[in-house]
Design a protein around this motif. Structure first.
Motif, PDB file in Angstrom:
ATOM      1  N   ASN A  75      -4.698   7.225   0.752  1.00  0.00           N
ATOM      2  CA  ASN A  75      -4.746   6.612  -0.571  1.00  0.00           C
ATOM      3  C   ASN A  75      -6.096   5.932  -0.797  1.00  0.00           C
ATOM      4  OD1 ASN A  75      -3.869   5.662  -3.055  1.00  0.00           O
ATOM      5  ND2 ASN A  75      -2.985   3.812  -2.174  1.00  0.00           N
TER       6      ASN A  75
ATOM      7  N   ARG B 148       7.333  12.336   4.941  1.00  0.00           N
ATOM      8  CA  ARG B 148       6.839  11.892   3.625  1.00  0.00           C
ATOM      9  C   ARG B 148       7.618  12.569   2.503  1.00  0.00           C
ATOM     10  NH1 ARG B 148       5.555   9.207   6.716  1.00  0.00           N
ATOM     11  NH2 ARG B 148       7.042   7.949   5.645  1.00  0.00           N
TER      12      ARG B 148
ATOM     13  N   LEU C  49       8.510  11.559  -1.629  1.00  0.00           N
ATOM     14  CA  LEU C  49       8.515  12.397  -2.821  1.00  0.00           C
ATOM     15  C   LEU C  49       9.843  12.265  -3.559  1.00  0.00           C
ATOM     16  CD1 LEU C  49       6.445  14.332  -4.078  1.00  0.00           C
ATOM     17  CD2 LEU C  49       5.852  13.753  -1.758  1.00  0.00           C
TER      18      LEU C  49
ATOM     19  N   GLU D 100       0.819  -1.219   0.000  1.00  0.00           N
ATOM     20  CA  GLU D 100       0.000   0.000   0.000  1.00  0.00           C
ATOM     21  C   GLU D 100       0.848   1.263   0.000  1.00  0.00           C
ATOM     22  OE1 GLU D 100      -3.455   0.444   2.488  1.00  0.00           O
ATOM     23  OE2 GLU D 100      -3.760  -1.713   2.464  1.00  0.00           O
ATOM     24  N   VAL D 101       2.058   1.178   0.555  1.00  0.00           N
ATOM     25  CA  VAL D 101       2.952   2.336   0.500  1.00  0.00           C
ATOM     26  C   VAL D 101       3.230   2.684  -0.958  1.00  0.00           C
ATOM     27  CG1 VAL D 101       5.283   3.160   0.999  1.00  0.00           C
ATOM     28  CG2 VAL D 101       4.019   1.866   2.727  1.00  0.00           C
TER      29      VAL D 101
ATOM     30  N   THR E  36       0.694   9.849 -10.371  1.00  0.00           N
ATOM     31  CA  THR E  36      -0.324  10.148 -11.383  1.00  0.00           C
ATOM     32  C   THR E  36      -1.275  11.244 -10.914  1.00  0.00           C
ATOM     33  OG1 THR E  36      -1.669   8.353 -10.473  1.00  0.00           O
ATOM     34  CG2 THR E  36      -0.271   7.809 -12.334  1.00  0.00           C
ATOM     35  N   ASP E  37      -0.868  11.967  -9.869  1.00  0.00           N
ATOM     36  CA  ASP E  37      -1.697  13.046  -9.339  1.00  0.00           C
ATOM     37  C   ASP E  37      -1.882  14.149 -10.390  1.00  0.00           C
ATOM     38  OD1 ASP E  37      -2.450  14.078  -6.282  1.00  0.00           O
ATOM     39  OD2 ASP E  37      -2.103  15.703  -7.708  1.00  0.00           O
ATOM     40  N   GLU E  38      -3.149  14.533 -10.599  1.00  0.00           N
ATOM     41  CA  GLU E  38      -3.441  15.567 -11.608  1.00  0.00           C
ATOM     42  C   GLU E  38      -2.707  16.868 -11.324  1.00  0.00           C
ATOM     43  OE1 GLU E  38      -7.615  16.403 -11.887  1.00  0.00           O
ATOM     44  OE2 GLU E  38      -8.091  14.260 -11.960  1.00  0.00           O
TER      45      GLU E  38
ATOM     46  N   LEU F  41       4.214  13.611   8.620  1.00  0.00           N
ATOM     47  CA  LEU F  41       4.041  14.118   7.258  1.00  0.00           C
ATOM     48  C   LEU F  41       5.333  14.707   6.709  1.00  0.00           C
ATOM     49  CD1 LEU F  41       0.490  15.697   7.311  1.00  0.00           C
ATOM     50  CD2 LEU F  41       1.290  13.781   5.932  1.00  0.00           C
TER      51      LEU F  41
ATOM     52  N   GLU G  96       1.397   1.772  -3.533  1.00  0.00           N
ATOM     53  CA  GLU G  96       0.155   2.231  -4.161  1.00  0.00           C
ATOM     54  C   GLU G  96       0.014   3.733  -3.947  1.00  0.00           C
ATOM     55  OE1 GLU G  96      -3.138  -0.108  -2.763  1.00  0.00           O
ATOM     56  OE2 GLU G  96      -2.912  -1.506  -4.431  1.00  0.00           O
ATOM     57  N   GLY G  97       0.428   4.177  -2.775  1.00  0.00           N
ATOM     58  CA  GLY G  97       0.422   5.616  -2.499  1.00  0.00           C
ATOM     59  C   GLY G  97       1.377   6.346  -3.439  1.00  0.00           C
TER      60      GLY G  97
ATOM     61  N   GLU H 166       7.068  21.615   0.373  1.00  0.00           N
ATOM     62  CA  GLU H 166       5.788  21.840   1.047  1.00  0.00           C
ATOM     63  C   GLU H 166       5.590  20.826   2.174  1.00  0.00           C
ATOM     64  OE1 GLU H 166       2.392  22.369  -1.429  1.00  0.00           O
ATOM     65  OE2 GLU H 166       3.137  24.337  -2.060  1.00  0.00           O
ATOM     66  N   PHE H 167       6.014  19.595   1.942  1.00  0.00           N
ATOM     67  CA  PHE H 167       5.898  18.593   3.015  1.00  0.00           C
ATOM     68  C   PHE H 167       6.838  18.929   4.165  1.00  0.00           C
ATOM     69  CE2 PHE H 167       3.610  15.960  -0.015  1.00  0.00           C
ATOM     70  CZ  PHE H 167       2.697  15.338   0.807  1.00  0.00           C
TER      71      PHE H 167
ATOM     72  N   GLU I 149      -0.259   6.685  -6.712  1.00  0.00           N
ATOM     73  CA  GLU I 149      -1.297   7.717  -6.674  1.00  0.00           C
ATOM     74  C   GLU I 149      -0.678   9.108  -6.816  1.00  0.00           C
ATOM     75  OE1 GLU I 149      -4.666   6.801  -6.357  1.00  0.00           O
ATOM     76  OE2 GLU I 149      -4.916   8.910  -6.871  1.00  0.00           O
ATOM     77  N   ILE I 150       0.445   9.325  -6.120  1.00  0.00           N
ATOM     78  CA  ILE I 150       1.092  10.639  -6.187  1.00  0.00           C
ATOM     79  C   ILE I 150       1.693  10.864  -7.580  1.00  0.00           C
ATOM     80  CG2 ILE I 150       3.065  11.982  -5.323  1.00  0.00           C
ATOM     81  CD1 ILE I 150       2.425  10.760  -2.542  1.00  0.00           C
TER      82      ILE I 150
ATOM     83  N   LEU J 162      -4.171  12.901  -3.835  1.00  0.00           N
ATOM     84  CA  LEU J 162      -3.540  12.438  -2.598  1.00  0.00           C
ATOM     85  C   LEU J 162      -2.529  13.461  -2.081  1.00  0.00           C
ATOM     86  CD1 LEU J 162      -3.177  10.254  -0.454  1.00  0.00           C
ATOM     87  CD2 LEU J 162      -1.528   9.134  -1.932  1.00  0.00           C
TER      88      LEU J 162
ATOM     89  N   GLN K 144       7.087  20.135  -4.233  1.00  0.00           N
ATOM     90  CA  GLN K 144       6.213  19.333  -3.381  1.00  0.00           C
ATOM     91  C   GLN K 144       6.943  18.886  -2.114  1.00  0.00           C
ATOM     92  OE1 GLN K 144       3.051  18.918  -3.730  1.00  0.00           O
ATOM     93  NE2 GLN K 144       2.830  19.754  -5.785  1.00  0.00           N
TER      94      GLN K 144
END
Lengths: 601, 86
Positions: free
Chosen positions: B20, A146, A150, A91-92, A101-103, A143, A94-95, A134-135, A98-99, B47, A131
């Motif tokens: 997620n 994280r 990135l 799942e890490v 392919t983030d729009e 956070l 998968e995250g 910003e984190f 997700e990032i 996300l 990015q």
């Protein structure tokens, strides 16, 4: 041979062949990147301006092809990690997917190409960097970390865009020790602990992602080891061997035979000790004749609670709340405290968590509370004394803390204890304040739970009236450090009188015995959270006096448990009587030591 | 537009893994969906922005959905948040 010292990140001793893990240079980027003024990172010089639509379009295509390629890689990685390492780690990634392919990220990078005339690589680097920053600016520590994710995603995207494969750490030869500048989360996720002996890296600290991962994987590791890459390259010109002691932070390249023998001995000792200690973790602290006591841990932060879990504590015997107050110039908010306390309560899964309210004084001040100059800060305005009564001006500090504790009690079993109690009426005042705060939460419709109320017994005054105090509290916790210092009138930080501060002084033990007796008479549990609770020689006599709960650092737990499991109550009671009847601390320590040896043999 | 207020009950909040799952769920809906925490109003389908909003244990947030499946979106997303335990 070359010996280096770094930061001990994950214990274990290992001998293996050196494997230097480096990223290939992005030559493709250097040769084709033609417009990026910022790509000095890759060694590319400023070139032509990107302006015409066709060039921008070409760069956009490079970017989107790169994103697609990185996405394919990550999808494969997710499946592989899921099969080999389980859903949590999958799942890490998968995250990451997700990032990637983030729009919003895509729009930002595309805009950099079209509007700011950067090439695809420059756009990726800027987008990721922006990015990441910003984190890094976020308040939440989790956070902020994280930002590492990135960086990992950005590296993957750059290499995928350039079409340069980088070696997967999953495919390296067996029995090696990895030496690298740093390992990212996706590097460590691909490490197969059965093939890799350990690793040593140039960067990072004890709490860096790499170090945490090493401890989770139980891989011996040294981090923050400056100069290790050069040393490894040099070692490869010789035999290319390496011994690493992750518990000491030591690394030796091309060791001599004598050094190998020495490390092998260390390795055998480490493995034997670890096996014995872990075997103990799952067993209860029960004597041979069936008497069980609780063994808790002392913690300062939620991270400490998580780190203690492998040792299987029966609860948190002392949660020092002052750490939240020490790290910042202002007082922590109610929500900030609630999050920390609730996290610990949840991590402990219903086992008791004993939270000590703010325990500071002139000798250990916090920035947010002004402390007056005092002649005797140890006998002064400290602990609950500085925030119990409204006229002290700090009652709000205690109220906020109690609100947070009561709210956290809805998430687990929270007990609250108060430091530096010396009088009965202080406990009455605490209980009145707690009732007020609870009524306030109730009126506001807030979710909260019930807490147990207890006190630290750390002044001789409180110990002497323990029978009376036991009538109005739910538990006692003996603070042996302060109790010793106040009983013997010996500042424990003063080197000149170090000999006067005697942990085994019979006077201290007699007070401890009285406190436990008073607790027993009223049927309330009595614990101990000072250093004495973690001293092996003290375990037996404390057991004999009837102590219900011991709290100590996580690493001490198995050592104390080993003694309790080997003992019978008869032996423990005899040891307790011998200590109470001793004339001197030396005599008390000697009889306790002898009793312990007898039990362990 | 539909709005639901929810409280975050899991210790790690809407960070990497729970975040997620939340974003994946949001993407199943055609509606425009936003998450509001205090002054911040962010796109529920990103996300990155959800993580940067720093939504953690005990925070009260609003889920706003606007579109044909807005009702279903707020209900399912609120139920998902309530089900997180990690």
């Amino acid at each position: 041979m070359t010996a280096l010292k770094g930061i001990a990140a994950s214990p274990g001793v290992v001998l293996g062949r050196v494997f230097v893990y480096t990223m290939p240079r992005l030559e493709a980027v250097e040769s084709r990147c033609h417009a990026c003024h910022r790509c000095a990172w890759f060694g590319c010089e400023a070139g032509v301006e990107v302006g015409e639509g066709s060039v921008a379009e070409a760069e956009l295509k490079v970017l989107h092809d790169g994103i697609a390629a990185a996405r394919d890689q990550l999808e494969n990685l997710v499946e592989r990690v899921r099969a080999e390492r389980g859903d949590d780690l999958a799942e890490v990634f998968e995250g990451h997917l997700e990032i990637l392919t983030d729009e919003g990220l895509d729009e930002e990078m595309s805009a950099a190409i079209v509007e700011r005339k950067l090439c695809a690589y420059g756009a990726i680097r800027e987008g990721i960097e922006h990015q990441r920053n910003e984190f890094l600016a976020l308040e939440d520590e989790y956070l902020r970390e994280r930002a590492d994710d990135l960086a990992d995603i950005g590296r993957r995207l750059l290499y995928a865009t350039a079409g340069v494969p980088f070696m997967s750490l999953g495919d390296i030869p067996e029995g090696v020790i990895i030496v690298a500048r740093d390992l990212t989360p996706s590097d460590t996720a691909q490490l197969d602990p059965s093939r890799v002996g350990g690793f040593a890296v140039e960067t990072g600290g004890r709490t860096s992602h790499t170090a945490i991962m090493a401890r989770t994987l139980e891989l011996p590791a040294v981090v923050g080891c400056v100069g290790i890459l050069d040393a490894a390259q040099h070692a490869l010109e010789g035999k290319g061997e390496l011994v690493l002691d992750g518990g000491k932070g030591e690394v030796v390249f091309n060791p001599s035979d004598a050094e190998i023998t020495q490390f092998e001995q260390r390795r055998a000792a480490y493995l034997a000790d670890r096996e014995a200690m872990l075997a103990l973790a799952s067993l209860p602290a029960t004597t041979r004749d069936g008497q069980t006591v609780m063994l808790g841990v002392n913690i300062g932060t939620p991270a400490d609670a998580s780190a203690a879990i492998p040792w299987n504590p029966d609860g948190v015997g002392l949660y020092r709340s002052e750490f939240l107050f020490m790290d910042q110039p202002t007082l922590p908010t109610e929500d900030q405290q609630f999050k920390a306390y609730a996290t610990v309560a949840k991590v402990m899964k219903g086992k008791p968590v004993i939270l000590r309210t703010l325990d500071v004084g002139g000798d250990k001040p916090v920035a947010a509370i002004p402390f007056p100059e005092e002649d005797n800060p140890f006998l002064g305005w400290r602990g609950v004394r500085m925030c119990l009564y409204a006229e002290e001006g700090n009652q709000g500090v205690l109220r906020t803390q109690l609100r947070a504790a009561l709210r956290a009690a809805a998430e687990g079993d929270v007990w609250v204890m108060y430091p530096m109690i010396s009088a009965y009426e202080e406990v009455l005042a605490i209980k009145a304040l707690l009732a007020e705060v609870q009524a306030e939460l109730h009126a506001q419709g807030k979710r909260y739970g019930q807490v147990k109320t207890g006190i630290m017994v750390e002044t001789p005054g409180a110990a002497m009236i323990a029978d009376k105090l036991a009538e109005i509290v739910d538990f006692f916790s003996i603070g042996s450090n302060d109790l010793t210092q106040y009983t013997l009138a010996a500042d424990r930080g003063n080197q000149q009188i170090a000999r006067c501060y005697q942990t085994f002084h019979p006077a201290v033990w007699r007070l401890v015995a009285e406190v436990i007796k008073a607790g027993k008479a009223r049927g309330i549990p009595v614990g101990m959270c000072g250093e004495l609770a973690g001293i092996e020689e003290a375990a037996l006599p404390l057991l004999g006096l009837g102590l219900d709960e011991y709290s100590m650092s996580a690493q001490s737990l198995p050592r104390i448990k080993r003694i309790i499991r080997a003992a019978s109550m008869d032996q423990a009671c005899a040891a307790a009587q011998a200590v109470l009847q001793a004339h001197t601390a030396a005599e008390a320590h000697a009889v306790a030591h002898a009793a312990m040896r007898a039990v362990l043999e | 537009m539909q709005v639901r207020e929810v409280e975050i009950v899991n210790p790690t909040g809407l960070h990497t893994r729970p975040g997620n799952r939340f974003v994946k769920k949001a993407k199943e809906f055609a509606s425009e969906i936003h998450v509001v925490k205090g002054e911040k109003r962010v796109n529920a389908k990103s996300l990155l922005t959800i993580m940067k909003a720093g939504i953690s244990l005990g925070d009260k947030i609003s889920i706003e959905a606007d579109g044909q499946d807005e009702q279903q979106a707020v209900e399912e997303l609120a139920a998902l948040i309530a089900s997180f335990t990690e």
